[in-house]
Motif scaffolding. Structure first.
Motif, PDB file in Angstrom:
ATOM      1  N   LYS A   6       0.805  -1.226   0.000  1.00  0.00           N
ATOM      2  CA  LYS A   6       0.000   0.000   0.000  1.00  0.00           C
ATOM      3  C   LYS A   6       0.839   1.278   0.000  1.00  0.00           C
ATOM      4  N   ALA A   7       2.032   1.239   0.613  1.00  0.00           N
ATOM      5  CA  ALA A   7       2.882   2.435   0.688  1.00  0.00           C
ATOM      6  C   ALA A   7       4.345   2.022   0.633  1.00  0.00           C
ATOM      7  N   PRO A   8       4.775   1.452  -0.484  1.00  0.00           N
ATOM      8  CA  PRO A   8       6.135   0.879  -0.559  1.00  0.00           C
ATOM      9  C   PRO A   8       7.256   1.902  -0.428  1.00  0.00           C
ATOM     10  N   ASP A   9       6.981   3.166  -0.710  1.00  0.00           N
ATOM     11  CA  ASP A   9       8.040   4.173  -0.673  1.00  0.00           C
ATOM     12  C   ASP A   9       8.051   4.982   0.618  1.00  0.00           C
ATOM     13  N   SER A  10       7.217   4.607   1.565  1.00  0.00           N
ATOM     14  CA  SER A  10       7.097   5.379   2.807  1.00  0.00           C
ATOM     15  C   SER A  10       8.183   5.003   3.803  1.00  0.00           C
ATOM     16  N   ASP A  11       8.727   6.018   4.502  1.00  0.00           N
ATOM     17  CA  ASP A  11       9.695   5.772   5.570  1.00  0.00           C
ATOM     18  C   ASP A  11       9.010   5.465   6.894  1.00  0.00           C
ATOM     19  N   VAL A  12       7.682   5.608   6.931  1.00  0.00           N
ATOM     20  CA  VAL A  12       6.920   5.412   8.158  1.00  0.00           C
ATOM     21  C   VAL A  12       6.075   4.143   8.103  1.00  0.00           C
ATOM     22  N   ALA A  13       5.443   3.889   6.972  1.00  0.00           N
ATOM     23  CA  ALA A  13       4.513   2.762   6.838  1.00  0.00           C
ATOM     24  C   ALA A  13       5.180   1.448   7.227  1.00  0.00           C
ATOM     25  N   GLY A  14       4.462   0.653   7.993  1.00  0.00           N
ATOM     26  CA  GLY A  14       4.943  -0.646   8.432  1.00  0.00           C
ATOM     27  C   GLY A  14       5.829  -0.608   9.647  1.00  0.00           C
ATOM     28  N   LYS A  15       6.270   0.591  10.047  1.00  0.00           N
ATOM     29  CA  LYS A  15       7.147   0.703  11.210  1.00  0.00           C
ATOM     30  C   LYS A  15       6.846   1.954  12.035  1.00  0.00           C
ATOM     31  N   ALA A  16       5.607   2.405  11.990  1.00  0.00           N
ATOM     32  CA  ALA A  16       5.204   3.597  12.741  1.00  0.00           C
ATOM     33  C   ALA A  16       5.321   3.349  14.245  1.00  0.00           C
ATOM     34  N   THR A  17       5.745   4.372  14.960  1.00  0.00           N
ATOM     35  CA  THR A  17       5.802   4.307  16.426  1.00  0.00           C
ATOM     36  C   THR A  17       4.867   5.330  17.072  1.00  0.00           C
ATOM     37  N   VAL A  18       4.389   6.291  16.269  1.00  0.00           N
ATOM     38  CA  VAL A  18       3.443   7.304  16.752  1.00  0.00           C
ATOM     39  C   VAL A  18       2.242   7.299  15.818  1.00  0.00           C
ATOM     40  N   PHE A  19       1.065   7.018  16.378  1.00  0.00           N
ATOM     41  CA  PHE A  19      -0.164   6.940  15.594  1.00  0.00           C
ATOM     42  C   PHE A  19      -1.047   8.132  15.976  1.00  0.00           C
ATOM     43  N   VAL A  20      -1.301   9.024  15.003  1.00  0.00           N
ATOM     44  CA  VAL A  20      -2.114  10.219  15.262  1.00  0.00           C
ATOM     45  C   VAL A  20      -3.476  10.024  14.593  1.00  0.00           C
ATOM     46  N   PHE A  21      -4.519   9.997  15.414  1.00  0.00           N
ATOM     47  CA  PHE A  21      -5.869   9.713  14.917  1.00  0.00           C
ATOM     48  C   PHE A  21      -6.588  10.994  14.531  1.00  0.00           C
ATOM     49  N   PRO A  22      -7.501  10.919  13.540  1.00  0.00           N
ATOM     50  CA  PRO A  22      -8.115  12.142  12.990  1.00  0.00           C
ATOM     51  C   PRO A  22      -9.090  12.844  13.928  1.00  0.00           C
ATOM     52  N   ASP A  23      -9.644  12.102  14.896  1.00  0.00           N
ATOM     53  CA  ASP A  23     -10.597  12.715  15.831  1.00  0.00           C
ATOM     54  C   ASP A  23     -10.665  11.870  17.099  1.00  0.00           C
ATOM     55  N   LEU A  24     -11.341  12.404  18.107  1.00  0.00           N
ATOM     56  CA  LEU A  24     -11.413  11.743  19.416  1.00  0.00           C
ATOM     57  C   LEU A  24     -12.182  10.430  19.333  1.00  0.00           C
ATOM     58  N   ASN A  25     -13.225  10.392  18.516  1.00  0.00           N
ATOM     59  CA  ASN A  25     -14.023   9.172  18.378  1.00  0.00           C
ATOM     60  C   ASN A  25     -13.148   8.009  17.907  1.00  0.00           C
ATOM     61  N   THR A  26     -12.351   8.251  16.869  1.00  0.00           N
ATOM     62  CA  THR A  26     -11.473   7.196  16.337  1.00  0.00           C
ATOM     63  C   THR A  26     -10.378   6.832  17.337  1.00  0.00           C
ATOM     64  N   GLY A  27      -9.729   7.838  17.900  1.00  0.00           N
ATOM     65  CA  GLY A  27      -8.612   7.588  18.804  1.00  0.00           C
ATOM     66  C   GLY A  27      -9.016   6.863  20.061  1.00  0.00           C
ATOM     67  N   ASN A  28     -10.077   7.333  20.717  1.00  0.00           N
ATOM     68  CA  ASN A  28     -10.496   6.720  21.973  1.00  0.00           C
ATOM     69  C   ASN A  28     -10.991   5.296  21.752  1.00  0.00           C
ATOM     70  N   THR A  29     -11.750   5.091  20.678  1.00  0.00           N
ATOM     71  CA  THR A  29     -12.259   3.746  20.378  1.00  0.00           C
ATOM     72  C   THR A  29     -11.117   2.784  20.075  1.00  0.00           C
ATOM     73  N   THR A  30     -10.133   3.248  19.289  1.00  0.00           N
ATOM     74  CA  THR A  30      -9.015   2.374  18.907  1.00  0.00           C
ATOM     75  C   THR A  30      -8.178   1.991  20.108  1.00  0.00           C
ATOM     76  N   TYR A  31      -7.837   2.969  20.944  1.00  0.00           N
ATOM     77  CA  TYR A  31      -6.967   2.643  22.087  1.00  0.00           C
ATOM     78  C   TYR A  31      -7.650   1.675  23.042  1.00  0.00           C
ATOM     79  N   LYS A  32      -8.957   1.860  23.264  1.00  0.00           N
ATOM     80  CA  LYS A  32      -9.658   0.956  24.175  1.00  0.00           C
ATOM     81  C   LYS A  32      -9.834  -0.430  23.566  1.00  0.00           C
ATOM     82  N   ALA A  33     -10.058  -0.487  22.262  1.00  0.00           N
ATOM     83  CA  ALA A  33     -10.198  -1.792  21.595  1.00  0.00           C
ATOM     84  C   ALA A  33      -8.884  -2.573  21.666  1.00  0.00           C
ATOM     85  N   VAL A  34      -7.766  -1.899  21.401  1.00  0.00           N
ATOM     86  CA  VAL A  34      -6.453  -2.553  21.465  1.00  0.00           C
ATOM     87  C   VAL A  34      -6.141  -2.952  22.905  1.00  0.00           C
ATOM     88  N   GLN A  35      -6.397  -2.047  23.829  1.00  0.00           N
ATOM     89  CA  GLN A  35      -6.092  -2.306  25.236  1.00  0.00           C
ATOM     90  C   GLN A  35      -6.830  -3.525  25.749  1.00  0.00           C
TER      91      GLN A  35
END
Length: 719
Positions: free
Chosen positions: A642-671
């Protein structure tokens, strides 16, 4: 696989599994890639239980050791003269367990008196694996001379203390009470520390001088793990199973732990002092007065471990109805068919090993062991001392070390809340921070006593009634543009969060942690009003440190901003990247969306695309890419397509979510779904550190948030 350590016990009761897994944790904290293997199973429980060592290694460390060889099969191979084929199986099994590890910890078999083939098996495994041998010993009932001789004899099985492969011994249960002194008395508390004279807690240096076996330069004392009675505290459910008890009220039977046992055959006034946090009350089933007193203690906030009613006697329904409110607090109550004396005797004979399903206790044991082992020397010997990754244990270890170095003063406005008090005591004892509890001192001490918390002498308690007046005029000065008057300020300072924030505003403390009982708004609002944002920040945002199995990563913003615009989202990305770097995580920032690259359209993905452009323009020194879907950001195989030329894709360490709904739901689902520990939220963008807790925060969460806050304070003072 680069290096192997074979860990062998000098006898029974040494805590071999706990030491092995603690050793793995200690090396992991140094960033070493470490694996674990138990080549041959050795069951001491029921046959249907999972093999304890490999199960705990998987459940606590996320490792996947291969299934051990059955002991019966190993016996058959030895009896048939097939030792070499057996060792080939052992090598294959350990290699499967090691994968890409730098160091492999191999747990040997515990010597048992009627199975004299076990020393031979241990010797053959260590030789076949070309391993360095580490012994584990516990004094137990031995004299110092006997302990020395036991270590020396065990070392001789592997070539002796002069052998280059026999490198040292870890001493466990240092300072533990002599098992022979723990006799059950029908009218006494058999496990109360006041009735047991514990042995002297000696250091590695002490043992090096005392035991002749350590006076050789080639055989070292690699650790002295002090006895901690809290780490042998079984769950109340374990006690119920051990007694074969019938449950009257389940309550929190799976969560509460037995720290002491009080056998009540005395009159009520003579046993009231034993009704303390973690006490298991054992009493005849017709002692209604004892059950009622225990219920009163529970209603007063004392978390007893439970009540055991003996003699197969059950209180009448009228008494049970009186106790109903106490039962609802979580108080476990059970009945035993045995009489009081026999019940107490059986309890005193409980196995102190950590059960395979008691993950929480094993985590605490491993941390305790890891802190006492000279893992740095072992890593240097294996030539893998360089940090190669920031694993979850390494990240937590880094937090504690940096917080200790910061030596900051942290205010805790919820000073009478039990979890907060316990966390403050832990931080004070471990030197993580100088904690200040804001609350009535008498109430703080009362709560501590009911919760069986020992308050360190150095722990500071500030009475808000006496402190409040000092901050009225400064608060009026800070808020005079809003029309604040002295009476209004005095009224607002009734709120301990506001008072604590004023203490921070005037530099009387270095940071603030709150939220165990208060909402996020109650914690953040005073900070926005009195502390305000930093000059280079347009907003306050938050991050969580997510301790994934392989590494620690950052999620932002999951707690503060509902729907940031592109400018604000860029600011959040920059803040999050800087925070990650400050805490030892190399920032590779992924701007998360439902689309990757140029493949998607719509206002939401355009916002992320614009935020990425702004963030890159502002901070060309940071690696930032987006929009990226979560799988493209986190998974190398997906990123490749999907992003073969990216220096971040596949090895991201900081994930910035577009809004609170997405971020809060994702962190709780993963947790929750992946059983991942999350530390935070940590607030970003304020002039001084203020951090919010989840109202469901555990004591451990509060401790690490205090550590984060102390580190932030040090970083802000240096910037």
């Amino acid at each position: 696989m680069k290096y192997t350590y074979f860990v062998a016990a000098t006898g029974t009761g040494t805590g071999l599994t706990s030491v092995c897994l603690g050793l793995v944790r200690a090396l992991d904290q140094l960033g070493v890639r470490v694996a674990f293997a138990k080549p041959i199973a050795q069951q001491f429980g029921t046959e249907n239980e999972p093999e304890r060592s490999t199960h705990l290694a998987n459940a606590t460390l996320g490792l996947k050791p291969a299934k051990p060889i059955e002991l019966a099969y190993a016996q058959q191979q030895l009896a048939a003269g097939q030792s070499d084929p057996l060792m080939e199986d052992v090598i294959q099994m350990t290699q499967t367990s090691a994968e890409d590890a730098d160091v492999l910890i191999v747990e040997g078999l515990v010597p048992v008196s009627d199975e004299n083939y076990i020393p031979e098996l241990n010797r053959n495994m260590a030789k076949a694996l070309d391993a360095d041998v580490i012994l584990v010993a516990a004094k137990n009932a031995d004299s110092t001379a006997q302990l020395n001789e036991r270590i020396k004899m065990s070392a001789s099985l592997f070539g002796g203390i002069e052998s280059r492969r026999v490198i040292g011994c870890i001493l466990n249960k240092v300072g533990a009470p002599d098992p022979s002194s723990q006799q059950v008395m029908a009218e006494e508390d058999p496990t109360d520390a006041r009735n047991v004279k514990e042995g002297e807690a000696l250091s590695v240096e002490d043992f090096t001088k005392i035991l002749p076996v350590f006076q050789s330069d080639d055989f070292k004392c690699l650790g002295a793990i002090q006895w901690n009675p809290l780490l042998v505290a079984p769950r109340t459910s374990d006690v119920a199973n051990h007694l074969g008890a019938a449950i009257i009220n389940e309550g929190e039977i799976a969560e509460r732990r037995v720290q002491s046992i009080t056998v009540c055959a005395r009159t009520m006034p003579n046993m009231l002092q034993t009704l303390k946090a973690g006490a298991l009350v054992v009493t005849p089933g017709d002692r209604n007065d004892v059950l009622l007193a225990s219920s009163m203690a529970a209603l007063n906030g004392v978390p007893l471990a439970g009540v055991v009613l003996t003699g197969d006697l059950t209180p009448p329904e009228s008494v049970m109805n009186l106790c109903h409110a106490a039962f609802k607090t979580g108080l476990p109550v059970m009945t035993s068919k045995l009489n009081t004396f026999s019940s107490a005797q059986r309890l005193n004979s409980m196995n102190t090993e950590v059960p395979a399903d008691d993950i929480g206790r094993m985590e605490n044991v491993m941390d305790d062991v890891a802190s006492a082992i000279n893992a740095k020397w072992l890593a240097e010997r294996a030539e893998v001392i360089e940090e190669r990754r920031l694993s979850p244990p390494a990240f937590r270890h880094l937090l504690v070390q940096q917080a200790r170095a910061a030596a900051k003063r942290i205010i805790l406005p919820e000073g009478t809340e039990p979890r907060t008090i316990r966390a403050a005591a832990i931080c004070q004892e471990k030197g993580i921070a100088h904690c200040v509890l804001l609350g009535n001192p008498d109430e703080v001490r009362r709560v501590a006593q009911t919760q069986n918390i020992t308050l360190p002498d150095s722990l500071e308690i500030v009475d808000p009634e006496q402190a409040r007046r000092k901050y009225v005029e400064p608060m009026v000065e800070l808020r005079k543009h809003k029309g604040l008057t002295a009476p209004m300020a005095e009224a607002q300072l009734e709120d301990c969060n506001v008072l604590g924030t004023m203490m921070l505003a005037l530099d009387d403390v270095d940071g603030l942690v709150s939220g165990a009982v208060n909402t996020t708004a109650n914690t953040v609002r005073p900070a926005l009003q009195l502390i305000k944002t930093r000059p280079d920040s347009s907003l306050v945002s938050s991050i969580f440190f997510m301790l994934l199995p392989e590494q620690a990563v950052v999620y932002g913003d999951c707690a503060i901003n509902p729907d940031p615009n592109a400018e604000q989202l860029a600011d959040i990305a920059i803040q999050s990247g800087d925070s990650a770097k400050a805490f030892g995580i190399e920032p590779r920032i992924a701007m998360i969306s439902y689309s990757t690259g140029q493949s998607g359209t719509g206002s939401d993905v355009e916002k992320v695309r614009e935020a990425t452009r702004i963030a890159k323009e502002r901070r060309p020194d940071l690696l930032i890419d987006g929009p990226l879907q979560y799988d493209a950001a986190s998974t190398p195989s997906v990123a490749a397509s999907k992003a073969p030329d990216s220096d971040v894709a596949g090895k991201a360490t900081v994930f910035v979510f577009p809004d609170l709904n997405t971020g809060n739901t994702t962190y709780k689902a993963v947790q929750r779904s992946a059983n991942v520990v999350s530390i935070g939220p940590m607030l970003q963008g304020l002039r001084k550190p203020v951090n919010d807790l989840s109202r469901g925060a555990l004591v451990e969460d509060i401790v690490y948030t205090i550590a984060l806050t102390a580190i932030q304070a040090a970083q802000m003072s240096n910037s």
